[in-house]
Design an enzyme around this catalytic site. Structure first.
Site, short mmCIF file in Angstrom:
data_model
loop_
_atom_site.label_atom_id
_atom_site.label_comp_id
_atom_site.label_asym_id
_atom_site.label_seq_id
_atom_site.Cartn_x
_atom_site.Cartn_y
_atom_site.Cartn_z
N SER A 220 0.84 -1.21 0.00
CA SER A 220 0.00 0.00 0.00
C SER A 220 0.87 1.26 0.00
CB SER A 220 -0.95 -0.05 1.20
OG SER A 220 -1.94 0.94 1.08
N ASP A 364 -9.73 -5.17 -4.67
CA ASP A 364 -9.17 -4.09 -3.84
C ASP A 364 -10.12 -2.88 -3.91
OD1 ASP A 364 -5.94 -3.19 -3.02
OD2 ASP A 364 -7.50 -1.67 -3.19
N HIS A 396 -8.37 -4.94 0.20
CA HIS A 396 -7.04 -4.32 0.27
C HIS A 396 -6.33 -4.73 1.57
CE1 HIS A 396 -4.04 -1.21 -0.62
NE2 HIS A 396 -4.08 -0.89 0.67
#
Ligand SMILES: *[C@@H]1O[C@H](CO)[C@@H](O)[C@H](O)[C@H]1NC(C)=O
Ligand SMILES: *[C@@H]1O[C@H](CO)[C@@H](O)[C@H](O)[C@H]1NC(C)=O
Ligand SMILES: *[C@@H]1O[C@H](CO)[C@@H](O)[C@H](O)[C@H]1NC(C)=O
Length: 444
Positions: A220, A364, A396
């Site tokens: 991320s 996601d 995610h």
């Protein structure tokens, strides 16, 4: 701990070749070791209050080369709050911001517990791998930087696991002194210079510099820093050899992420990202502040004091465009688009020369998988070597856990040199996979 003479020799040559700071590396390290604050009386200060987080004033540090170590100190509590660490040091080093002006960043170097067995007579027991682990801190609050935050423990346990494998682990504050969350160029430079800085001192702790391999890993926000490092390295660190880069939960397009997140659970990452990226673009920063509706301005700007989790809690499901006088349009004016063009779109600065492992949840909810597909296609069209896993299950946050094991296996192969015998070292391998290991986990 062993000091290998050959390494010392190498370093003296390197030091002589660069613009020498007033103190040599040996001296900076000796000073750090002589002046270890004693726990438990020692309380670390947050970066905004700690004078150590300033560039040196006794010489012109802006003339040094990117990656030059400017300060070193021991972090005597981090080997207690992070598992499997023998010692921890913090380095403040010269870097380059998004406008290509000199700047500085801080990284925390963890030496694995196993390294206690390393000595000049037992070189086989000395570490030969360095992982630069970019932690997703996702906030424009400098006091949430990992070098300070890790005093409260690490969020995902991955540093401890990597140290448990005998790797040196460096954790850069890649957002820099302004906490420039989402500013790609800043983060990429900070990551690359963090590796350069650590490689200057790692030999003193017995890292086998003759065969040491270096890899980057991030998920991320951490993948953002790692990806930018991978694509910028061609230009910015052409001589640096990176064995591989593992990237999970990528956010290739900052504007598309903003549209995806608005009114969703993670909407609070939008004010964090806007205020963060704009710290590198003063015109855009002033524009954003000037366009906030006066009644909401203080609330919006309060993200600068929040962690990512706090911002997510405070702005959950909100329409962030509604904070602006002109709504959505205010975020897409020329001054804003110039900022996104510099710092917000992956895939336009260079083609990574090292193997990449990319893992992403198809569903996601923070970033559109099609943006990741496009990035992979773009790189694959010009000779990159990528293993790309598209996971059919998970969100995610779940993919962080679902992908961790595969990330470690892949990283181990690039760091121990077995990569070519396990994975395809040419071209791209794209697979739909199903890994469902994670329990449901919420934000934060
Ligand atoms: C942590 O590091 C300090 C020195 O910085 C050392 O005195 C202490 O023994 C270390 N603790 C552990 C558990 O290794
Ligand atoms: C980024 O996403 C936006 C919105 O989805 C799109 O209009 C734009 O073309 C994308 N930019 C790049 C560089 O991919
Ligand atoms: C993965 O699945 C998608 C449908 O979700 C399909 O379009 C694509 O061709 C698949 N890719 C591979 C490499 O199997």
């Amino acid at each position: 701990m062993a000091l290998l003479t050959t390494i010392l020799l190498l370093w003296s040559i390197t030091i002589a070749a660069t613009t020498a700071p007033v103190k040599s590396l040996q001296q900076l390290l000796a000073d750090a070791d002589a002046d270890v604050p004693r726990p438990p009386s020692y309380t670390p200060l947050p970066p905004s209050l700690d004078p150590w987080y300033r560039a040196p004033t006794t010489y012109d540090w802006t003339l040094t080369d990117p990656g030059t170590v400017l300060k070193i100190r021991r972090a005597p509590l981090l080997n207690l709050t992070v598992g499997n660490a023998l010692l921890a040091y913090q380095l403040l080093y010269r870097s380059t911001d998004s406008s290509y002006n000199p700047s500085w960043d801080v990284t925390t170097l963890f030496i694995p517990r196993w390294q206690a067995r390393c000595s000049a007579s037992t070189p086989a027991l000395c570490a030969h791998a360095l992982l630069s682990y970019q932690l997703p801190y996702d906030t424009c609050n400098v006091d949430a930087s990992p070098s300070f935050g890790l005093h409260f423990g690490e969020p995902y346990g991955e540093i401890a696991d990597a140290l448990g494998l005998g790797w040196f682990v460096a954790v850069p504050d890649y957002e820099g002194p302004l906490a420039s969350y989402a500013a790609g160029v800043q983060a990429g430079h900070a990551t690359l210079d963090g590796v350069r800085a650590v490689l200057q001192v790692a030999g003193f702790f017995g890292l086998r510099m003759d065969r040491a391999k270096v890899a980057l890993w991030g998920y991320s926000g951490g993948a953002l820093a790692s990806e930018w490092a991978a694509e910028l390295s061609v230009q910015y660190a052409p001589k640096m050899k990176l064995a591989g880069v593992a990237l999970g939960g990528l956010t290739p397009n900052v504007t598309s992420v903003t549209e995806y997140l608005n009114r969703r659970e993670g909407a609070g990452l939008i004010p964090q990202g806007l205020m963060g990226i704009a710290t590198q673009h003063p015109d855009a920063y002033r524009w954003i502040v000037s366009r906030l509706k006066p009644a909401f301005r203080a609330r919006f700007l309060s993200v600068r004091q929040m962690t990512a989790a706090q911002a997510i809690g405070a702005f959950m499901y909100q329409d962030i465009y509604g904070y602006f006088v002109g709504g959505y349009r205010d975020l897409h004016t020329r001054v804003m688009q110039m900022m996104y063009n510099v710092d917000g779109y992956m895939g336009y600065h260079g083609v990574p020369r090292m193997p990449l492992f990319i893992y992403n949840a198809i569903h996601d909810e923070l970033s559109d998988i099609r943006d990741v597909d496009e990035l992979v296609d773009r790189f694959c069209g010009v000779g990159a070597n990528i293993l790309y896993h598209r996971n059919t299950v998970g969100t995610h946050t779940q993919e962080l856990i679902n992908g961790r094991g595969r990330g470690f296996v892949w990283l181990r192969s690039v760091l121990d040199g077995s990569y070519d015998s396990i994975y395809s070292s040419m071209g791209c391998t794209i697979q739909n996979v199903t890994y469902n290991l994670a329990p449901w986990v919420g934000w934060g």
